[in-house]
Design an enzyme around this catalytic site. Structure first.
Site, PDB file in Angstrom:
ATOM      1  N   CYS A  15       0.863  -1.179   0.000  1.00 43.14           N
ATOM      2  CA  CYS A  15       0.000   0.000   0.000  1.00 43.14           C
ATOM      3  C   CYS A  15       0.899   1.229   0.000  1.00 43.14           C
ATOM      4  CB  CYS A  15      -1.002  -0.012   1.152  1.00 43.14           C
ATOM      5  SG  CYS A  15      -0.325   0.239   2.806  1.00 43.14           S
ATOM      6  N   ASN A  18       2.346   1.596   4.310  1.00 43.90           N
ATOM      7  CA  ASN A  18       2.587   0.343   5.029  1.00 43.90           C
ATOM      8  C   ASN A  18       2.248   0.440   6.515  1.00 43.90           C
ATOM      9  OD1 ASN A  18       5.419  -1.868   5.668  1.00 43.90           O
ATOM     10  ND2 ASN A  18       3.333  -2.434   5.187  1.00 43.90           N
ATOM     11  N   CYS A  20      -1.502   0.762   7.269  1.00 46.12           N
ATOM     12  CA  CYS A  20      -2.936   0.446   7.369  1.00 46.12           C
ATOM     13  C   CYS A  20      -3.298  -0.801   6.564  1.00 46.12           C
ATOM     14  CB  CYS A  20      -3.797   1.631   6.901  1.00 46.12           C
ATOM     15  SG  CYS A  20      -3.691   3.102   7.932  1.00 46.12           S
ATOM     16  N   ARG A  21      -3.458  -0.628   5.262  1.00 43.31           N
ATOM     17  CA  ARG A  21      -3.976  -1.718   4.434  1.00 43.31           C
ATOM     18  C   ARG A  21      -3.032  -2.904   4.317  1.00 43.31           C
ATOM     19  NH1 ARG A  21      -5.461   1.801  -0.691  1.00 43.31           N
ATOM     20  NH2 ARG A  21      -3.536   2.806   0.007  1.00 43.31           N
ATOM     21  N   SER A  22      -1.769  -2.662   3.978  1.00 42.93           N
ATOM     22  CA  SER A  22      -0.874  -3.804   3.763  1.00 42.93           C
ATOM     23  C   SER A  22      -0.535  -4.561   5.042  1.00 42.93           C
ATOM     24  CB  SER A  22       0.378  -3.405   2.980  1.00 42.93           C
ATOM     25  OG  SER A  22       1.092  -2.368   3.595  1.00 42.93           O
ATOM     26  N   ASP A 130      -8.688   3.065   1.439  1.00 37.48           N
ATOM     27  CA  ASP A 130      -7.690   3.524   2.401  1.00 37.48           C
ATOM     28  C   ASP A 130      -8.415   4.150   3.592  1.00 37.48           C
ATOM     29  OD1 ASP A 130      -5.598   4.600   3.820  1.00 37.48           O
ATOM     30  OD2 ASP A 130      -4.664   5.555   2.084  1.00 37.48           O
TER      31      ASP A 130
END
Length: 160
Positions: A15, A18, A20-22, A130
Site C-alpha cells: 500500500c 505500510n 494500514c492496508r498492507s 484507504d
C-alpha cells in the site's frame, strides 16, 4: 499460484505507507495460511517512505485485535527492487500503488504484480479503500476486504 509444494508461496502486500492496508492484509494472510496449515512467506511494504520503521496505525492494530490477530510487531518498510525477485506475487491495494510498483520494477523481476482484490471473485480492478483519513469504521471495511483476499490466496495455494 504455486505448483511446487516444496517451495511455499512468497507474497508481498503493498500500500502507500505500510501502516494500514498492507499490514492488515499481512496479518489476515498469516492467520489464514496458519489456520489452513499451509506454509507461506508473507510480508508487507509501502511505496512511500514516510512511516519506515513505524508500527501499524493504532486503529489498524485495534481492528486486527478485534479479529484475534496481533500485528503490533510489524514495522513499515518501503518497497525495494529486491522484493521483485524475493516474492512470487506482489499485491497492491490500489491502482496508484500498482502503477508506482510497475514504475520501479527491475528488468530481472520475477514477481507477478496484481491488485489485491483481483483475487476476489467479482472485485477485479477494485481498490481496497484507504481508511487512514476516515473514522474507525473504515478499518473494519478494510479488514473485510483483506480477509477476502487472504481466503482467496489460501484457496489458490490449497488447489495449486
Amino acid at each position: 499460484m504455486h505448483d511446487d509444494r516444496r517451495n511455499p508461496p512468497a507474497i508481498l502486500f503493498l500500500c502507500l505507507g505500510n501502516i494500514c492496508r498492507s499490514p492488515l492484509a499481512e496479518g489476515a494472510a498469516r492467520a489464514a495460511f496458519s489456520a489452513a496449515g499451509i506454509a507461506a512467506t508473507l510480508d508487507s511494504a509501502g511505496t512511500g517512505d514516510w512511516h519506515v520503521g513505524h508500527p501499524p496505525d493504532a486503529r489498524a492494530q485495534a481492528e486486527a485485535r478485534r479479529r484475534g490477530i496481533d500485528i503490533s510487531d510489524l514495522r513499515a518498510r518501503q518497497l525495494s527492487a529486491d522484493d521483485f525477485r524475493r516474492f512470487d506475487l506482489i499485491l497492491a491495494a490500489d491502482a496508484a500503488n500498482l502503477r508506482d510498483a510497475r514504475a520501479i520494477r527491475p528488468a530481472d523481476a520475477t514477481a507477478t504484480l496484481a491488485l489485491m482484490l483481483d483475487l476476489v471473485p467479482g472485485r477485479a480492478g477494485e481498490s481496497v479503500a484507504d481508511p487512514y483519513y476516515g473514522d474507525d469504521g473504515g478499518f473494519a471495511a478494510t479488514w473485510d476486504d483483506v480477509s477476502a483476499v487472504a481466503s482467496a490466496l489460501v484457496a489458490s495455494a490449497s488447489s495449486g
